[in-house]
Design an enzyme around this catalytic site. Structure first.
Site, short mmCIF file in Angstrom:
data_model
loop_
_atom_site.label_atom_id
_atom_site.label_comp_id
_atom_site.label_asym_id
_atom_site.label_seq_id
_atom_site.Cartn_x
_atom_site.Cartn_y
_atom_site.Cartn_z
N GLU A 49 6.45 -8.66 0.73
CA GLU A 49 5.90 -8.51 2.08
C GLU A 49 6.69 -9.33 3.09
O GLU A 49 6.86 -8.90 4.24
CB GLU A 49 4.43 -8.96 2.09
CG GLU A 49 3.78 -8.85 3.45
CD GLU A 49 2.31 -9.25 3.45
OE1 GLU A 49 1.67 -9.12 4.51
OE2 GLU A 49 1.81 -9.68 2.39
N HIS A 89 0.65 -7.04 -4.46
CA HIS A 89 1.45 -7.34 -3.28
C HIS A 89 2.87 -7.66 -3.73
O HIS A 89 3.06 -8.44 -4.67
CB HIS A 89 0.94 -8.61 -2.57
CG HIS A 89 -0.39 -8.50 -1.92
ND1 HIS A 89 -1.37 -9.43 -2.12
CD2 HIS A 89 -0.88 -7.62 -1.03
CE1 HIS A 89 -2.44 -9.12 -1.39
NE2 HIS A 89 -2.16 -8.02 -0.72
N HIS A 105 -2.25 -10.57 -7.99
CA HIS A 105 -2.13 -10.71 -6.54
C HIS A 105 -0.70 -10.49 -6.05
O HIS A 105 -0.45 -9.74 -5.09
CB HIS A 105 -2.62 -12.10 -6.09
CG HIS A 105 -2.48 -12.33 -4.62
ND1 HIS A 105 -1.32 -12.83 -4.06
CD2 HIS A 105 -3.35 -12.12 -3.60
CE1 HIS A 105 -1.48 -12.92 -2.74
NE2 HIS A 105 -2.69 -12.49 -2.44
N HIS A 154 -5.63 0.00 0.63
CA HIS A 154 -5.50 -1.46 0.57
C HIS A 154 -6.31 -2.12 1.67
O HIS A 154 -6.08 -1.88 2.86
CB HIS A 154 -4.04 -1.88 0.71
CG HIS A 154 -3.82 -3.33 0.44
ND1 HIS A 154 -3.92 -3.88 -0.82
CD2 HIS A 154 -3.52 -4.37 1.27
CE1 HIS A 154 -3.68 -5.18 -0.76
NE2 HIS A 154 -3.44 -5.51 0.49
N ARG A 167 4.29 -14.33 -6.84
CA ARG A 167 4.21 -15.77 -6.61
C ARG A 167 2.90 -16.36 -7.13
O ARG A 167 2.81 -17.58 -7.30
CB ARG A 167 4.37 -16.10 -5.12
CG ARG A 167 3.27 -15.63 -4.21
CD ARG A 167 3.49 -16.03 -2.76
NE ARG A 167 2.35 -15.69 -1.93
CZ ARG A 167 2.19 -14.54 -1.29
NH1 ARG A 167 3.11 -13.60 -1.39
NH2 ARG A 167 1.11 -14.32 -0.56
N HIS A 197 -8.77 -5.96 2.48
CA HIS A 197 -9.54 -7.16 2.19
C HIS A 197 -10.66 -7.16 3.23
O HIS A 197 -10.48 -7.61 4.36
CB HIS A 197 -8.69 -8.42 2.34
CG HIS A 197 -7.33 -8.32 1.71
ND1 HIS A 197 -7.15 -8.21 0.35
CD2 HIS A 197 -6.09 -8.31 2.25
CE1 HIS A 197 -5.85 -8.15 0.09
NE2 HIS A 197 -5.19 -8.20 1.24
N ASP A 208 -5.69 -3.12 5.22
CA ASP A 208 -5.34 -4.48 4.85
C ASP A 208 -6.24 -5.52 5.52
O ASP A 208 -7.38 -5.73 5.13
CB ASP A 208 -3.87 -4.74 5.16
CG ASP A 208 -3.32 -6.00 4.51
OD1 ASP A 208 -4.09 -6.70 3.84
OD2 ASP A 208 -2.13 -6.30 4.68
N HIS A 214 2.84 -3.15 0.42
CA HIS A 214 3.80 -3.59 1.44
C HIS A 214 5.23 -3.23 1.02
O HIS A 214 5.83 -2.35 1.62
CB HIS A 214 3.67 -5.08 1.75
CG HIS A 214 2.32 -5.50 2.18
ND1 HIS A 214 1.66 -4.92 3.24
CD2 HIS A 214 1.48 -6.46 1.70
CE1 HIS A 214 0.48 -5.48 3.39
NE2 HIS A 214 0.34 -6.42 2.46
#
Length: 457
Positions: A239, A236, A211, A60, A214, A62, A324, A273
């Site tokens: 988290e 995700h 993603h 994971h 939410r 970014h 991450d 997470h």
């Protein structure tokens, strides 16, 4: 990154699936191991001094966030949290051009290789131009990630991210999220274009990444899952406690419980997470066969909380580790932080080893190899035929490894020496790190420094 030809190696000491071995002959063709023979003669082989471990997958990342590392460490006027950190991230990414994305990604991937990661799952959610409009080539920024991986010779699973909403219940996205947002039709085009781009890389994998709960609705989540084909699915989840509370308010269920009830979560999935779980979620998550995607350094940096590792592993759960936000990039450091978080939580030691007399470092490393390979959907993480020839070579002359053998070496690497013990890294049979430095470090670092100096000024 296209591999060709044959390489005949002799590894002085190596960790094989069956245990430690000496003088291991490894034949590599097209980046893949075709034979492994312990106790071999060195004649006609490229002798690799040191201690060879299978390269650890990074499940994971970014990569663009590497450029903002350290920029969110000033206390604000109110309680700082993940949510205030996110505002810093939005301000940073607003300035990134495609060239910037590629330069920062190449630097982050270079550091991953120098830090003991040999394959990456990039959770790629920066899709659009600075004004939020798609590029003429909808896969422009995915292409930059692929180009960066090819440049540094990083094994790649790329996960285009579906991000449609700003909060639970279909809440509108905010200004800071405009470079992420797609509807299902646009995402389908982006995914197909990413698959086309990734074909230029040898052995690359394309998965999907809703993603978070939410950022999708139940309907759009179902639609996107239908696009997955047989690739990995990463998301995700849980988290932050605010996410748990908001999910409860929206649905009456906790996030992981909702996901397990409403999607066919299986071994293709990586729940990233998953920090905040109750006992039923721990049990059901472990039973699903999905991988827990843990990023202990980032989770500590953001103040996320502590994953219930002891209970999850006792339930038979699988995990891997990732970098991450890339605030600090070290494969052994992620494993160490995971174990230390459990020690702080439970006020004990050697909590993630399974039995008396077992090396904690070896236990962590083996589990992260298996979980990471599963999450990336690639044949990696094992020094055996049919797998990619990805090795991390530890320097057996490093003082912290002096006099040690077998699993004690991994303990010293994970808990003491860290990346300073890494001498060389081989990916797909090609040496990409020598004497602890990537072979293109000067060029990549110079480009990165110019890029971030402009952005930060």
């Amino acid at each position: 990154m296209t591999e060709s030809g044959t390489r005949r190696l002799l590894l002085e000491r190596a960790l094989l699936p069956g245990g430690w071995a000496q003088d291991v002959a490894v034949d590599v063709e097209g980046g893949t191991i075709v034979s492994v023979t312990p106790g071999a003669a060195p004649v006609g082989r490229d002798r690799i001094a040191g201690i060879a471990l299978p390269g650890l997958p990074n499940l994971h990342s970014h990569t663009f966030q590497r450029g903002m590392a350290g920029l969110a460490e000033t206390r604000g006027p109110t309680g700082d949290s993940f949510w205030t950190w996110r505002q810093v991230m939005y301000r940073f990414l607003a300035h990134l051009t495609p060239d910037d994305v590629e330069a920062v990604a190449a630097y982050a991937m270079m550091e991953m290789l120098e830090g003991g990661f040999t394959a990456l799952a990039e959770f790629h959610y920066l899709h659009h131009d600075q004004d939020g409009r798609p590029y003429a080539d909808i896969g422009e920024l995915a292409g930059r990630i692929v180009a960066a991986a090819a440049k540094v010779n990083m094994g790649l699973t790329i996960l285009p991210v579906f991000y449609a909403q700003g909060g639970f219940g279909g809440a509108a996205s905010n200004e800071g999220q405009k470079r992420f947002v797609c509807d299902v039709d646009m995402y389908a085009r982006l995914l197909e274009r990413t698959r086309q781009i990734a074909r230029a890389m040898d052995d690359a994998v394309v998965g999907i990444a809703p993603h978070s709960l939410r950022a999708v609705t139940p309907e759009s989540l179902d639609a996107v899952l239908n696009l997955a084909e047989d690739g990995p699915v990463h998301i995700h989840v849980a988290e932050q406690m605010k996410e748990v509370e908001d999910c409860l308010a929206w649905s009456g269920h906790r996030p992981v419980a909702w996901l397990l009830d409403h999607a066919h979560v299986d071994r293709r999935w990586c729940l990233v997470h998953a920090t905040h779980l109750d006992a039923a979620e721990i049990r059901d998550f472990a039973y699903s066969g999905a991988v827990a995607g843990l990023c202990p350094i980032t989770e500590a940096n953001l103040g996320d909380g502590i994953f219930p590792g002891v209970d999850f592993l006792a339930a038979g759960g699988s995990f891997g580790v990732g970098s991450d936000s890339n605030v600090q990039i070290t494969a052994s450091g992620e494993l160490r932080q995971f174990e230390y978080s459990q020690r702080l939580q439970h006020r004990g030691r050697n909590l993630l080893a399974e039995r008396e007399g077992q090396s904690t470092g070896r236990s962590l490393y083996d589990k992260a190899l298996a979980g990471g390979a599963q999450a990336l959907g690639r044949r990696i993480g094992r020094l055996e035929p049919g797998h990619r020839a990805d090795f991390v070579i530890l320097d057996d002359a490093h003082p912290d490894l002096a006099g040690l053998s077998e699993d004690a070496v991994i303990d010293a690497y994970v808990f003491v020496a860290d990346r300073a013990a890494i001498d060389a890294v081989i990916v797909g049979g090609r040496t990409v790190v020598a004497n602890g430095r990537h072979v293109l470090r000067g060029e990549i670092a110079e480009r990165y420094a110019h890029t971030v100096a402009r952005i930060r000024s």
